[in-house]
Design an enzyme around this catalytic site. Sequence first.
Site, PDB file in Angstrom:
ATOM      1  N   LYS A  81      57.927  55.718  41.378  1.00 14.77           N
ATOM      2  CA  LYS A  81      58.009  54.564  41.704  1.00 14.77           C
ATOM      3  C   LYS A  81      57.082  53.860  40.321  1.00 14.77           C
ATOM      4  CE  LYS A  81      53.963  52.418  43.724  1.00 14.77           C
ATOM      5  NZ  LYS A  81      53.330  51.817  42.912  1.00 14.77           N
ATOM      6  N   ASN A  82      56.124  54.453  39.671  1.00 16.04           N
ATOM      7  CA  ASN A  82      55.356  53.969  38.708  1.00 16.04           C
ATOM      8  C   ASN A  82      55.972  54.061  37.494  1.00 16.04           C
ATOM      9  OD1 ASN A  82      53.726  52.972  40.509  1.00 16.04           O
ATOM     10  ND2 ASN A  82      51.867  54.277  40.163  1.00 16.04           N
ATOM     11  N   CYS A 115      43.314  42.312  44.273  1.00 17.47           N
ATOM     12  CA  CYS A 115      43.906  43.210  45.158  1.00 17.47           C
ATOM     13  C   CYS A 115      43.047  43.919  45.909  1.00 17.47           C
ATOM     14  CB  CYS A 115      45.160  43.684  44.657  1.00 17.47           C
ATOM     15  SG  CYS A 115      44.788  45.273  43.976  1.00 17.47           S
ATOM     16  N   ARG A 140      41.338  44.078  39.093  1.00 20.05           N
ATOM     17  CA  ARG A 140      42.704  44.343  38.406  1.00 20.05           C
ATOM     18  C   ARG A 140      43.005  43.074  37.422  1.00 20.05           C
ATOM     19  NH1 ARG A 140      46.841  47.717  41.777  1.00 20.05           N
ATOM     20  NH2 ARG A 140      47.635  48.304  40.106  1.00 20.05           N
ATOM     21  N   ASP A 195      45.460  57.646  41.990  1.00 21.74           N
ATOM     22  CA  ASP A 195      46.180  57.465  43.043  1.00 21.74           C
ATOM     23  C   ASP A 195      46.324  58.730  44.041  1.00 21.74           C
ATOM     24  OD1 ASP A 195      46.949  54.984  42.089  1.00 21.74           O
ATOM     25  OD2 ASP A 195      48.765  55.731  41.126  1.00 21.74           O
ATOM     26  N   ARG A 239      55.725  50.617  50.738  1.00 23.77           N
ATOM     27  CA  ARG A 239      55.684  50.058  49.350  1.00 23.77           C
ATOM     28  C   ARG A 239      56.049  51.417  48.047  1.00 23.77           C
ATOM     29  NH1 ARG A 239      51.179  46.221  47.816  1.00 23.77           N
ATOM     30  NH2 ARG A 239      52.445  46.605  45.887  1.00 23.77           N
TER      31      ARG A 239
HETATM   32  N1  EPU Z   1      42.230  46.671  33.412  1.00 23.90           N
HETATM   33  C1  EPU Z   1      41.640  45.643  33.114  1.00 23.90           C
HETATM   34  N2  EPU Z   1      42.491  44.618  32.404  1.00 23.90           N
HETATM   35  C2  EPU Z   1      43.810  44.766  32.212  1.00 23.90           C
HETATM   36  C3  EPU Z   1      44.368  45.737  32.785  1.00 23.90           C
HETATM   37  C4  EPU Z   1      43.737  46.654  33.303  1.00 23.90           C
HETATM   38  O1  EPU Z   1      40.441  45.389  33.133  1.00 23.90           O
HETATM   39  O2  EPU Z   1      44.553  44.012  31.504  1.00 23.90           O
HETATM   40  C5  EPU Z   1      41.606  47.681  34.459  1.00 23.90           C
HETATM   41  C6  EPU Z   1      41.864  47.569  35.909  1.00 23.90           C
HETATM   42  O3  EPU Z   1      41.412  46.763  36.731  1.00 23.90           O
HETATM   43  C7  EPU Z   1      41.632  49.193  36.098  1.00 23.90           C
HETATM   44  C8  EPU Z   1      41.740  49.918  34.872  1.00 23.90           C
HETATM   45  O4  EPU Z   1      41.992  48.839  33.797  1.00 23.90           O
HETATM   46  O5  EPU Z   1      40.144  49.055  36.382  1.00 23.90           O
HETATM   47  C9  EPU Z   1      43.186  50.630  34.878  1.00 23.90           C
HETATM   48  O6  EPU Z   1      44.114  50.037  35.448  1.00 23.90           O
HETATM   49  P1  EPU Z   1      45.683  49.916  34.733  1.00 23.90           P
HETATM   50  O7  EPU Z   1      46.125  48.907  34.122  1.00 23.90           O
HETATM   51  O8  EPU Z   1      45.771  51.297  34.109  1.00 23.90           O
HETATM   52  O9  EPU Z   1      46.468  50.125  36.235  1.00 23.90           O
HETATM   53  P2  EPU Z   1      47.926  49.411  36.393  1.00 23.90           P
HETATM   54  O10 EPU Z   1      48.774  49.596  35.265  1.00 23.90           O
HETATM   55  O11 EPU Z   1      47.580  48.216  36.925  1.00 23.90           O
HETATM   56  C10 EPU Z   1      48.950  51.696  37.262  1.00 23.90           C
HETATM   57  C11 EPU Z   1      49.789  52.156  38.652  1.00 23.90           C
HETATM   58  C12 EPU Z   1      48.586  52.099  39.592  1.00 23.90           C
HETATM   59  C13 EPU Z   1      47.627  53.316  39.044  1.00 23.90           C
HETATM   60  C14 EPU Z   1      46.921  53.020  37.928  1.00 23.90           C
HETATM   61  C15 EPU Z   1      46.010  53.900  37.317  1.00 23.90           C
HETATM   62  C16 EPU Z   1      51.805  51.079  38.398  1.00 23.90           C
HETATM   63  C17 EPU Z   1      52.779  50.045  39.015  1.00 23.90           C
HETATM   64  N3  EPU Z   1      50.786  51.097  38.996  1.00 23.90           N
HETATM   65  O12 EPU Z   1      48.384  50.223  37.594  1.00 23.90           O
HETATM   66  O13 EPU Z   1      49.294  52.804  41.023  1.00 23.90           O
HETATM   67  O14 EPU Z   1      46.595  53.209  40.287  1.00 23.90           O
HETATM   68  O15 EPU Z   1      48.065  52.760  36.892  1.00 23.90           O
HETATM   69  O16 EPU Z   1      46.611  55.091  37.134  1.00 23.90           O
HETATM   70  O17 EPU Z   1      52.205  51.781  37.567  1.00 23.90           O
HETATM   71  C18 EPU Z   1      49.674  52.888  43.117  1.00 23.90           C
HETATM   72  O18 EPU Z   1      50.875  53.448  42.814  1.00 23.90           O
HETATM   73  O19 EPU Z   1      49.165  53.022  44.285  1.00 23.90           O
HETATM   74  C19 EPU Z   1      48.820  52.402  42.089  1.00 23.90           C
HETATM   75  C20 EPU Z   1      47.679  51.477  42.309  1.00 23.90           C
END
Ligand code: EPU
Length: 431
Positions: free
Chosen positions: A22-23, A116, A121, A312, A404
């Site tokens: 998915k990711n 969320c 996030r 995850d 999802r």
């Molecule tokens: N963060 C910020 N500011 C930003 C972006 C992120 O503070 O602008 C923080 C987030 O709040 C979090 C940390 O940085 O505390 C890391 O978040 P990241 O941006 O890496 O997560 P993401 O890109 O939103 C993806 C996966 C998630 C997975 C995380 C971490 C996708 C679509 N989602 O999320 O997947 O947990 O990376 O590996 O790729 C899941 O599949 O269940 C899922 C939540």
Amino acid sequence: MDKLIIEGGTKLQGEVEVSGSKNACLPVLAASLLTAGECQISHVPQLDDIGTLLDLIKHLGASVSREGDRVAINATGINSVEATYDIVRKMRASILVLGPLLAGFGRARVSLPGGCAIGARPVDMHLKGLEALGATIILEHGYVDATAPQGGLRGGKVVFDMPSVGATEQIMMAASLASGTTTIENAAREPEVEELAHVLNQMGASISGAGTNVIQIEGKDILGPFEHRVGPDRIEAGTLIAAAAITNGLVRVRNLRAEHMESVLTQFRKVGCEIHVDASEMRDLSHVLVEGPQRLRASDMRTSPFPGFPTDMQAQFMACMTLADGTSHIEENIFENRFMHVLELVRMGADISMHANLAVVKGVSKLSGAPVMATDLRASASLVLAAIAAEGTSEILRIYHLDRGYERLENKLNALGAKIGRVTSSSSQKH
Ligand code: EPU
């Protein structure tokens, strides 16, 4: 609202195939907006989140066709650069269209995702990164309104406060159509970032360093179409390994990428699983034979960015530790509110106490089936795992969270001997 009825207590046995990730798939679909050519993507998992992004891409005016696990996208007809709240609120990853739209069309208007279930996030790093490429960003009426400078985005230096997967992907996509070179420091190193870089390079961008914490992107005036087979879902694979572990099962998990799963394999070996990795007939992939022990051993675990143990997989690992000999300390370091499964596991007989981002799990001799409620995707998976190992029957409510991100997990587990039924009800609301 669908629910799962699970009769616990069977030992899982057999073989199971891993679906597309998915990711990894979500950013690859978003990247198709960077070109006017037709992009072909295969091994696309049948998931609600994928459907949501495809709906958004269609809504922007692109043509999308889907047949089995293959998707073709042609963005020639794009006539809108707006991702509205009703779509973004369903899935935060919709924010990934921001960079491609801005780079390709000079403007994008995307609803702010909001908080969320697993944490605040924010998307501040996505926005700061785009500003470093020259974008002007206005936050108004709950929307991000982004405009590129005259002549388009230009390369810049982006330094992240922490390695964000989504922000790294966002900037890589936007920088691929910017003039000049972009450097991302403190970039995320997750395999999904590398997979996207591979696709962008196929489109004609020049990206080096993906998979390390410094990525360089040389932008191009125009990008071409790509053909891509989505890689295996390392979190689904880990969840299936956990299912073997928690049921004292013997399961061959087929076609995963073992080098992306080192921390997970190490952790499950530590708690007493026998794990053998052997080559698959498919290039770069492996099969993993997992034998769960009679009784798991407790072990501490802390989540961290790749190559550390993935957040995850935290909930699924915790479900396993509820039935282990001894006490495990589980530390969640990525999201501030990712223990929503704890109280539900406790309702099934687990002994867990929470102290900020630390959960202390004292192994119990058995879990007992109970009605429980899924609260987010991975929490749902942990409840399914607990239920297949518990004595008696469990009912898992709100499993739209599971749909999802898992391609009919119950069918895969049932093929291994689990007893999971789905009760479908179309009459009630999803949220
Ligand atoms: N963060 C910020 N500011 C930003 C972006 C992120 O503070 O602008 C923080 C987030 O709040 C979090 C940390 O940085 O505390 C890391 O978040 P990241 O941006 O890496 O997560 P993401 O890109 O939103 C993806 C996966 C998630 C997975 C995380 C971490 C996708 C679509 N989602 O999320 O997947 O947990 O990376 O590996 O790729 C899941 O599949 O269940 C899922 C939540």
